[in-house]
Design a protein around this motif. Structure first.
Motif, PDB file in Angstrom:
ATOM      1  N   CYS A  56       0.859  -1.182   0.000  1.00 26.53           N
ATOM      2  CA  CYS A  56       0.000   0.000   0.000  1.00 26.53           C
ATOM      3  C   CYS A  56       0.895   1.230   0.000  1.00 26.53           C
ATOM      4  O   CYS A  56       2.007   1.207   0.525  1.00 26.53           O
ATOM      5  CB  CYS A  56      -0.908   0.007   1.224  1.00 26.53           C
ATOM      6  SG  CYS A  56      -2.123   1.347   1.193  1.00 26.53           S
ATOM      7  N   ILE A 119     -10.274   2.992   2.751  1.00 25.22           N
ATOM      8  CA  ILE A 119      -9.520   1.930   3.424  1.00 25.22           C
ATOM      9  C   ILE A 119      -8.004   2.041   3.230  1.00 25.22           C
ATOM     10  O   ILE A 119      -7.258   1.844   4.192  1.00 25.22           O
ATOM     11  CB  ILE A 119     -10.069   0.542   3.020  1.00 25.22           C
ATOM     12  CG1 ILE A 119     -11.450   0.355   3.655  1.00 25.22           C
ATOM     13  CG2 ILE A 119      -9.127  -0.580   3.428  1.00 25.22           C
ATOM     14  CD1 ILE A 119     -12.160  -0.923   3.266  1.00 25.22           C
ATOM     15  N   PRO A 120      -7.480   2.386   2.053  1.00 28.86           N
ATOM     16  CA  PRO A 120      -6.015   2.473   1.918  1.00 28.86           C
ATOM     17  C   PRO A 120      -5.365   3.505   2.835  1.00 28.86           C
ATOM     18  O   PRO A 120      -4.182   3.384   3.159  1.00 28.86           O
ATOM     19  CB  PRO A 120      -5.811   2.861   0.458  1.00 28.86           C
ATOM     20  CG  PRO A 120      -7.031   2.369  -0.238  1.00 28.86           C
ATOM     21  CD  PRO A 120      -8.142   2.528   0.755  1.00 28.86           C
ATOM     22  N   THR A 123      -3.896   2.147   6.724  1.00 31.95           N
ATOM     23  CA  THR A 123      -3.029   0.969   6.696  1.00 31.95           C
ATOM     24  C   THR A 123      -1.986   1.100   7.789  1.00 31.95           C
ATOM     25  O   THR A 123      -1.408   2.166   7.983  1.00 31.95           O
ATOM     26  CB  THR A 123      -2.338   0.840   5.324  1.00 31.95           C
ATOM     27  OG1 THR A 123      -3.340   0.785   4.307  1.00 31.95           O
ATOM     28  CG2 THR A 123      -1.479  -0.404   5.255  1.00 31.95           C
ATOM     29  N   GLN A 131      -4.964  -3.398   6.812  1.00 32.40           N
ATOM     30  CA  GLN A 131      -5.872  -2.265   6.599  1.00 32.40           C
ATOM     31  C   GLN A 131      -7.109  -2.454   7.454  1.00 32.40           C
ATOM     32  O   GLN A 131      -7.633  -3.553   7.586  1.00 32.40           O
ATOM     33  CB  GLN A 131      -6.281  -2.164   5.130  1.00 32.40           C
ATOM     34  CG  GLN A 131      -5.156  -1.716   4.246  1.00 32.40           C
ATOM     35  CD  GLN A 131      -5.566  -1.614   2.788  1.00 32.40           C
ATOM     36  OE1 GLN A 131      -6.447  -2.319   2.320  1.00 32.40           O
ATOM     37  NE2 GLN A 131      -4.905  -0.732   2.081  1.00 32.40           N
ATOM     38  N   TRP A 132      -7.551  -1.352   8.041  1.00 36.12           N
ATOM     39  CA  TRP A 132      -8.773  -1.347   8.831  1.00 36.12           C
ATOM     40  C   TRP A 132      -9.971  -1.345   7.884  1.00 36.12           C
ATOM     41  O   TRP A 132      -9.960  -0.681   6.855  1.00 36.12           O
ATOM     42  CB  TRP A 132      -8.835  -0.110   9.724  1.00 36.12           C
ATOM     43  CG  TRP A 132      -7.850  -0.147  10.831  1.00 36.12           C
ATOM     44  CD1 TRP A 132      -6.583   0.323  10.820  1.00 36.12           C
ATOM     45  CD2 TRP A 132      -8.060  -0.680  12.133  1.00 36.12           C
ATOM     46  NE1 TRP A 132      -5.978   0.109  12.026  1.00 36.12           N
ATOM     47  CE2 TRP A 132      -6.861  -0.510  12.858  1.00 36.12           C
ATOM     48  CE3 TRP A 132      -9.140  -1.300  12.765  1.00 36.12           C
ATOM     49  CZ2 TRP A 132      -6.711  -0.928  14.171  1.00 36.12           C
ATOM     50  CZ3 TRP A 132      -8.989  -1.711  14.080  1.00 36.12           C
ATOM     51  CH2 TRP A 132      -7.796  -1.529  14.765  1.00 36.12           C
TER      52      TRP A 132
END
Length: 136
Positions: A56, A119-120, A123, A131-132
């Motif tokens: 990421c 989401i990214p 991280t 990632q959450w």
């Protein structure tokens, strides 16, 4: 008064300024704490709150904070990268005392899901990248 919140239908979407992504290396964790960290990461993975990934562009390190009773609170140091590029809506918050009083006796807490594009930006890095899927 009874208030019902349906957070299952809501997804948080982070608004981010255009910026060069920052990949921050993991902070060192004492060897004695690696087992506890691994256990917390596994529990979060099993509950679907985090997912492992290979790479990421935006990555922040995990920070372990000891609690009074001896366990660890896992936090993520988003100030090294993501916090600098977030567009934040400012609005008045409740005073801490009022917030705590309003939660007195409550036993149910919930996590708000993140929108797919957000989401990214959440991280974290230690023992791999994760990632959450919810707001951390």
């Amino acid at each position: 008064m009874k208030i019902i919140l349906n957070v299952k239908l809501f997804k948080a979407n982070l608004q981010v300024k255009e910026a060069i992504p920052v990949y921050h290396k993991a902070y060192d964790v004492p060897y004695a704490l690696l087992g506890q960290l691994g256990q917390q990461l596994e529990e979060l993975q099993n509950s679907g709150k985090i997912i492992p990934i290979k790479h990421c562009a935006w990555v922040s390190p995990i920070v372990l904070v000891p609690k009074k009773q001896g366990s660890l609170r896992m936090c993520v140091d988003f100030k090294v990268a993501q916090n600098k590029v977030l567009n934040v809506d400012y609005y008045p918050l409740l005073k801490r005392e009022d917030l705590v009083a309003s939660l007195a006796g409550r036993k149910i807490f919930f996590c708000v899901k993140l929108g797919r594009k957000s989401i990214p930006y959440v991280t974290m890095n230690n023992q791999g990248l994760f990632q959450w899927t919810r707001l951390p």
